[in-house]
Write an enzyme that holds these catalytic residues in place. Structure first.
Site, PDB file in Angstrom:
ATOM      1  CG  ASP A 156      -1.838   1.145   1.291  1.00 22.70           C
ATOM      2  OD1 ASP A 156      -1.967   1.859   0.278  1.00 22.70           O
ATOM      3  OD2 ASP A 156      -2.442   1.363   2.367  1.00 22.70           O
ATOM      4  CB  SER A 157       3.664   1.963  -2.101  1.00 25.07           C
ATOM      5  OG  SER A 157       3.189   1.790  -3.426  1.00 25.07           O
TER       6      SER A 157
HETATM    7  N1  AG3 Z   1      -1.675   4.986  -1.567  1.00 22.53           N
HETATM    8  C1  AG3 Z   1      -1.845   5.070  -2.999  1.00 22.53           C
HETATM    9  C2  AG3 Z   1      -1.823   6.451  -3.555  1.00 22.53           C
HETATM   10  C3  AG3 Z   1      -1.566   6.420  -5.000  1.00 22.53           C
HETATM   11  C4  AG3 Z   1      -2.028   7.641  -5.694  1.00 22.53           C
HETATM   12  N2  AG3 Z   1      -1.542   7.551  -6.991  1.00 22.53           N
HETATM   13  C5  AG3 Z   1      -2.117   7.951  -8.087  1.00 22.53           C
HETATM   14  N3  AG3 Z   1      -3.149   8.742  -8.069  1.00 22.53           N
HETATM   15  N4  AG3 Z   1      -1.602   7.537  -9.166  1.00 22.53           N
HETATM   16  C6  AG3 Z   1      -2.839   5.207  -0.829  1.00 22.53           C
HETATM   17  C7  AG3 Z   1      -2.697   4.955   0.619  1.00 22.53           C
HETATM   18  C8  AG3 Z   1      -4.010   4.549   1.177  1.00 22.53           C
HETATM   19  N5  AG3 Z   1      -3.869   3.694   2.289  1.00 22.53           N
END
Ligand code: AG3
Length: 282
Positions: A156-157
């Protein structure tokens, strides 16, 4: 008059969110963290100018990333979450009574502390669940160590810019594979393929070299704008073949209710890839 937040993720496309009340704006040890209110999406958390979570649409991302591999696996006891400091992924994983252990490895203690305070509904008690162990460490370093293996690993990056970059390398995926128990499933956040094709292409190249079953599945999360988001899927097991009726039986047996995006039918459909995405995964 409130202003607008302009996301800075993409070169030639941007999304703007009306920025209501600004609740927080500060630097953690690792990144710039900002929280504001938006009339449609509720509370919006951004890291280094990129939307990470909104209280309005986070359910889509967290449900699809956690329940798809856990229900496909069918007997997952242990889950490793790399990143996920807001606690939403742990919340969904811990809904499964069969999951007895969740380890969350988050690089930024500041994100956890902050989210517990300002986004309590996202973790919804996950941090108080005795089945959750939080490790504050670099996910890439943690996974490179010898150690316990997991039935499901969820990455979950953030995007591959800044602290999240190492989580998109072949080396990292290779280490993740070594940390999977037999039949285990690795799922990764792989960006929005229409706007970030290289990210998916590179991950899939690495997955194909590592896993017998390497693909991705899709879900549409409004604030990860630009089309559906891709989740990388890698396993040497048969989890992808799990029939819709089997998934439905497992979901019913888990007692989980009230999901708002995931369903066994959506699960199966999520692996149907439009041509432009299929072309990227090779
Ligand atoms: N992490 C993913 C965010 C990615 C956003 N990227 C994008 N819009 N291409 C979310 C963390 C949630 N736990």
């Amino acid at each position: 008059m409130s202003g607008w937040f302009d996301e800075t993720l993409h070169q030639a496309y941007r999304q703007g969110l009306r920025e209501g009340r600004l609740l927080y704006d500060s630097e953690t040890a690792h990144q710039r963290l900002r929280l504001f209110e938006n009339p449609v999406f509720g509370r919006v958390l951004t890291l280094d100018g990129v939307v990470q979570v909104t209280t309005g649409d986070e359910f889509i991302y967290h449900e699809m990333m956690a329940h798809t591999p856990i229900l496909a696996h069918g007997a997952a006891r242990s889950v490793l979450i790399v990143g996920g400091g807001d606690g939403g992924m742990a919340r969904e994983a811990l809904k499964h009574p069969g999951v007895g252990r969740v380890v969350m490895v988050e690089i930024d203690a500041g994100v956890i502390e902050f989210s517990r305070k300002f986004l309590p509904g996202v973790s919804a008690g996950a941090f108080d669940d005795p089945r959750l162990e939080v490790v504050i460490a670099d996910g890439a370093e943690y996974i490179a160590r010898q150690g316990e293996s997991f039935d499901v690993i969820l990455v979950d990056s953030t995007d591959p810019i800044g602290p999240g970059e190492v989580l998109f390398t072949e080396t990292f995926y290779g280490h993740a594979k070594r940390r999977l128990a037999p039949g285990g499933v690795l799922v990764t956040q792989n960006g929005v393929p229409f706007l970030q094709p290289d990210e998916l292409r590179n991950t899939m190249r690495a997955f194909r070299a590592l896993f017998a079953d390497a693909t991705c599945y899709l879900a549409t999360i409004p604030t990860y704008a630009g089309g559906p988001m891709a989740f990388g899927w890698g396993t040497d097991g048969q989890a992808r073949e799990t029939a819709e009726e089997t998934l439905a039986g497992r979901l019913a047996a888990s007692g989980i209710e009230g999901l708002r995006y995931y369903s066994p039918a959506v699960h199966k459909a999520a692996f149907a890839l439009p041509g432009y995405v299929a072309a990227l995964i090779g």
